[in-house]
Design a protein around this motif. Structure first.
Motif, PDB file in Angstrom:
ATOM      1  N   ARG A 464       0.816  -1.214   0.000  1.00 27.45           N
ATOM      2  CA  ARG A 464       0.000   0.000   0.000  1.00 27.45           C
ATOM      3  C   ARG A 464       0.854   1.271   0.000  1.00 27.45           C
ATOM      4  O   ARG A 464       1.774   1.405   0.802  1.00 27.45           O
ATOM      5  CB  ARG A 464      -0.928   0.018   1.230  1.00 27.45           C
ATOM      6  CG  ARG A 464      -2.063  -1.004   1.109  1.00 27.45           C
ATOM      7  CD  ARG A 464      -2.892  -0.738  -0.159  1.00 27.45           C
ATOM      8  NE  ARG A 464      -3.977  -1.669  -0.401  1.00 27.45           N
ATOM      9  CZ  ARG A 464      -3.955  -2.689  -1.269  1.00 27.45           C
ATOM     10  NH1 ARG A 464      -2.864  -2.982  -1.959  1.00 27.45           N
ATOM     11  NH2 ARG A 464      -5.021  -3.443  -1.455  1.00 27.45           N
ATOM     12  N   TRP A 466      -0.637   4.546   0.000  1.00 26.29           N
ATOM     13  CA  TRP A 466      -1.370   5.748   0.377  1.00 26.29           C
ATOM     14  C   TRP A 466      -0.354   6.699   1.009  1.00 26.29           C
ATOM     15  O   TRP A 466       0.392   6.319   1.897  1.00 26.29           O
ATOM     16  CB  TRP A 466      -2.459   5.433   1.414  1.00 26.29           C
ATOM     17  CG  TRP A 466      -3.444   4.366   1.026  1.00 26.29           C
ATOM     18  CD1 TRP A 466      -3.590   3.140   1.607  1.00 26.29           C
ATOM     19  CD2 TRP A 466      -4.437   4.440   0.002  1.00 26.29           C
ATOM     20  NE1 TRP A 466      -4.606   2.441   0.992  1.00 26.29           N
ATOM     21  CE2 TRP A 466      -5.147   3.217   0.006  1.00 26.29           C
ATOM     22  CE3 TRP A 466      -4.787   5.419  -0.935  1.00 26.29           C
ATOM     23  CZ2 TRP A 466      -6.191   2.937  -0.865  1.00 26.29           C
ATOM     24  CZ3 TRP A 466      -5.827   5.142  -1.812  1.00 26.29           C
ATOM     25  CH2 TRP A 466      -6.514   3.923  -1.778  1.00 26.29           C
ATOM     26  N   LEU A 482      -6.039   4.029   4.637  1.00 25.56           N
ATOM     27  CA  LEU A 482      -5.418   2.782   5.084  1.00 25.56           C
ATOM     28  C   LEU A 482      -6.297   2.128   6.142  1.00 25.56           C
ATOM     29  O   LEU A 482      -6.606   0.931   6.081  1.00 25.56           O
ATOM     30  CB  LEU A 482      -4.029   3.078   5.667  1.00 25.56           C
ATOM     31  CG  LEU A 482      -3.333   1.873   6.290  1.00 25.56           C
ATOM     32  CD1 LEU A 482      -2.881   0.896   5.202  1.00 25.56           C
ATOM     33  CD2 LEU A 482      -2.135   2.298   7.139  1.00 25.56           C
ATOM     34  N   PHE A 502       4.995  -0.672   2.326  1.00 19.38           N
ATOM     35  CA  PHE A 502       4.536   0.707   2.494  1.00 19.38           C
ATOM     36  C   PHE A 502       5.790   1.542   2.692  1.00 19.38           C
ATOM     37  O   PHE A 502       6.785   1.045   3.224  1.00 19.38           O
ATOM     38  CB  PHE A 502       3.566   0.859   3.678  1.00 19.38           C
ATOM     39  CG  PHE A 502       4.156   0.535   5.037  1.00 19.38           C
ATOM     40  CD1 PHE A 502       4.317  -0.785   5.438  1.00 19.38           C
ATOM     41  CD2 PHE A 502       4.545   1.544   5.906  1.00 19.38           C
ATOM     42  CE1 PHE A 502       4.859  -1.086   6.692  1.00 19.38           C
ATOM     43  CE2 PHE A 502       5.083   1.242   7.166  1.00 19.38           C
ATOM     44  CZ  PHE A 502       5.238  -0.074   7.555  1.00 19.38           C
ATOM     45  N   TYR A 530       1.565   4.601   9.605  1.00 16.82           N
ATOM     46  CA  TYR A 530       1.124   3.254   9.233  1.00 16.82           C
ATOM     47  C   TYR A 530       1.198   2.310  10.436  1.00 16.82           C
ATOM     48  O   TYR A 530       0.300   1.514  10.666  1.00 16.82           O
ATOM     49  CB  TYR A 530       2.003   2.710   8.094  1.00 16.82           C
ATOM     50  CG  TYR A 530       1.491   3.000   6.696  1.00 16.82           C
ATOM     51  CD1 TYR A 530       1.479   4.299   6.193  1.00 16.82           C
ATOM     52  CD2 TYR A 530       1.051   1.978   5.864  1.00 16.82           C
ATOM     53  CE1 TYR A 530       1.039   4.559   4.902  1.00 16.82           C
ATOM     54  CE2 TYR A 530       0.607   2.223   4.571  1.00 16.82           C
ATOM     55  CZ  TYR A 530       0.602   3.519   4.087  1.00 16.82           C
ATOM     56  OH  TYR A 530       0.164   3.760   2.810  1.00 16.82           O
TER      57      TYR A 530
END
Ligand code: GCB
Length: 593
Positions: A464, A466, A482, A502, A530
């Motif tokens: 991911r 983002w 997320l 990430f 995160y």
């Protein structure tokens, strides 16, 4: 595919060193008899990629020839002699004393040929290996695709479909080894736990379908347990019960020695007794929840490229441990056998990945060939790594790509790559499970790909970005996405979720106040964000930062100096601010409860 060892009945000669080398862009070597010796050779290090050893070879991926001479010790006479290449990227052909003995395709797995009948005992032997890494759409990973996505990683040079430099050459040691004429060809170890006892099931196979007798002896912790093996048609099986076994874990990576004897042959390997399973939203190691926290990595360093570099390997393990990591994924191909042995010894939990990265399903033209290559590499990987306690999961692919990451083609018609991809990936997951029912199977999914592609997986692994490729600079929004997406994945699958990538590209030494993209502050804040989101989710079974260190990628407007800068360490292994954030989160140490 046993790792060659030296003991009293087996021999091993490592040919690492400086070899002769000659590029062959016109591909005239075979007709010109280069297998009998090179005419205009220059020195090159083996193991090592050729690309960073010479400036003119940097972007050369064509055919090249390696040569070296060696005597074979007289004490090996009467045994079977093999040549074994740890890996050659991508296709190699081996010649001994001018005789072609075999070829292998696939850039990251070992291969061996029996050369007993062509070796000389009274003179030097000439070993010649040709290697090429033509970047082709049929290969895995693929390059020079003609599909819309295949213009390369954002119009990259070279035109790979993946985000790392396509290093070429003899990347791992070339060794000669010898074994008794009747020898143990394979050993499979499966461990279990029964109360306080460890159960070690050993299956051994000989190179011939013979009857023979032997034994399996497990020693360690001041104990020794033995079982007789009686081979019928070359195969024998026994289960050893180890009372009050000391289990292998990331906290206590205890290894036993298992010695298998059959006739005149004897082979010893290290065994960790452990179980790994998935239950609801948890991954259980020895029945207890474990988090797989760490990195996506690469085999990559200055000058050696993707060649085995032992000091860097040891250093990387020390740095990973310094941040408190206990896990990583072998993104995006199998790593060296020496590395897997170190993981066993040091207690790292490995998601072991095949080279099937960034698969595309656009044209059916190459699909059958690509599937064949994927399956071959999956088979070879599991055959090679099945006995490592550190390997806790197989990853059959990284970021397979649908035509359109928004899931529908602009005209609104159904994207045919979705169904093709689903069938392809399902075949890979099922094959891995069939070859090894003892480990969970996964693939690492890209943002925007159909969730359905992960339906067969035991653990949901997602990459991911983002806050980088989407919502870059908008961390708050990125983290909200997320948060929501992770809950959606859990609601859909009810299986453990690992964020397998990430991160943010970061120029070491660039600072920002406020924290802007590319600054060390931004990377540190993104990673912190995160980890904080994930810490609130019971079903998150691990967080793996992309990447452990900056690494060589292809040239593109996205890659400063042809380098992916998402490392929390630089390519020279200096920490960025984010490394300290990770230390803060994981530094309390290992995470098995
Ligand atoms: C990904 C890929 C990885 C890339 C990374 C990036 O999703 O799996 O190979 O290097 O993104 O940095 O863009």
């Amino acid at each position: 595919m046993l790792y060659p060892i030296q003991n009293d009945v087996r021999n091993r000669l490592d040919l690492s060193g400086i070899w002769d080398f000659q590029p062959d862009p016109e591909e005239v070597g075979a007709q010109s008899g280069w297998f009998n010796g090179l005419t205009q050779a220059r020195p090159i290090a083996v193991p090592g990629s050729w690309n960073e050893q010479y400036e003119d070879l940097f972007n050369y991926f064509g055919l090249s020839w390696y040569a070296r001479r060696t005597y074979i010790p007289a004490g090996w006479r009467g045994q079977r002699v093999f040549i074994r290449v740890g890996s050659a990227c991508y296709r190699a052909t081996v010649y001994i004393n001018g005789v072609e003995v075999g070829s292998h395709e696939g850039g990251h797995l070992p291969f061996a040929f029996d050369i007993t009948d062509v070796v000389r005992w009274d003179a030097e032997n000439l070993i010649v290996i040709s290697v090429e890494n033509h970047l082709q759409p049929t290969r895995v990973p693929s390059a020079n695709l003609s599909s819309p996505l295949g213009g390369g990683m954002l119009a990259s040079y070279p035109r790979t479909s993946y985000d790392f430099f396509p290093f070429a050459g003899l990347h791992r040691p070339v060794v000669l080894f010898s074994v008794p004429p009747t020898h143990i060809e394979d050993v499979t170890v499966v461990t279990g736990i029964s109360g306080a006892d460890g159960m070690v099931k050993v299956t051994a196979r000989l190179n011939q379908a013979l009857a023979a007798s032997g034994s399996a002896v497990l020693t360690g912790g001041g104990r020794s347990v033995r079982a007789e093996l009686s081979f019928a048609e070359g195969v024998a099986e026994a289960t050893l019960t180890v009372p009050e076994a000391r289990l292998w874990s990331d906290k206590d990576p205890f290894l036993y020695d298992l010695t298998v004897t059959a006739g005149d042959d004897r082979y010893t390997l290290q065994v960790g007794i452990r179980t790994i399973e998935v239950q609801g939203g948890k991954i259980l190691l020895n029945g207890r929840p474990v988090q797989l926290n760490g990195y996506g990595r690469h085999e990559d360093f200055f000058a050696s490229g993707k060649g085995l570099n032992l000091p860097v390997l040891v250093k990387d393990y020390q740095l990973m441990r310094w941040t408190g990591a206990n896990a990583y994924r072998t993104a995006h191909y199998p790593y060296s056998e020496e590395e897997m042995q170190l993981a066993d010894r040091e207690g790292f939990l490995i998601i072991d990945e095949t080279p099937a990265t960034n698969l595309q399903f656009e044209s059916e033209e190459h699909a059958a060939e690509r599937l064949r290559v994927c399956l071959q590499q999956l088979d070879e990987l599991i055959a090679r790594d099945k006995n490592h306690p550190s390997v806790v999961m197989w990853s059959v692919a990284n970021e397979p790509l649908p035509r359109d990451l928004r899931r529908a083609t602009p005209s609104g018609e159904v994207d045919p790559t979705i169904e093709r991809g689903r069938a392809f990936l399902e075949t890979l997951v099922r094959r891995a499970r069939q070859l090894d029912p003892t480990r969970p199977v996964t693939l690492a999914g890209v943002m925007g790909a159909p969730n359905d592609w992960m339906r067969e997986c035991d653990v949901i692994c997602v990459n991911r970005y983002w806050g980088w490729y989407v919502f870059g600079g908008e961390l708050e929004k990125a983290l909200e996405h997320l948060d929501r997406e992770l809950d959606d994945l859990w609601a859909t699958f009810n299986r453990p979720v690992i964020v397998t990538e990430f991160g943010a590209d970061t120029v070491a030494g660039m600072h920002g106040h406020p924290a802007l993209m590319w600054s060390e502050e931004y990377q540190a804040a993104l990673i912190r964000g995160y980890l904080e989101v994930a810490a609130r989710k019971e079903y998150v079974a691990g967080m793996q930062v992309w990447n452990f260190a900056d690494f060589a990628a292809v040239q593109s407007p996205m890659r400063v100096g042809g380098t992916n800068l998402k490392g929390v360490f630089t390519r020279a292994r200096q920490p960025k601010m984010a490394a300290h954030v990770l230390r803060e989160f994981w530094g309390a140490g290992r995470t098995t409860s």
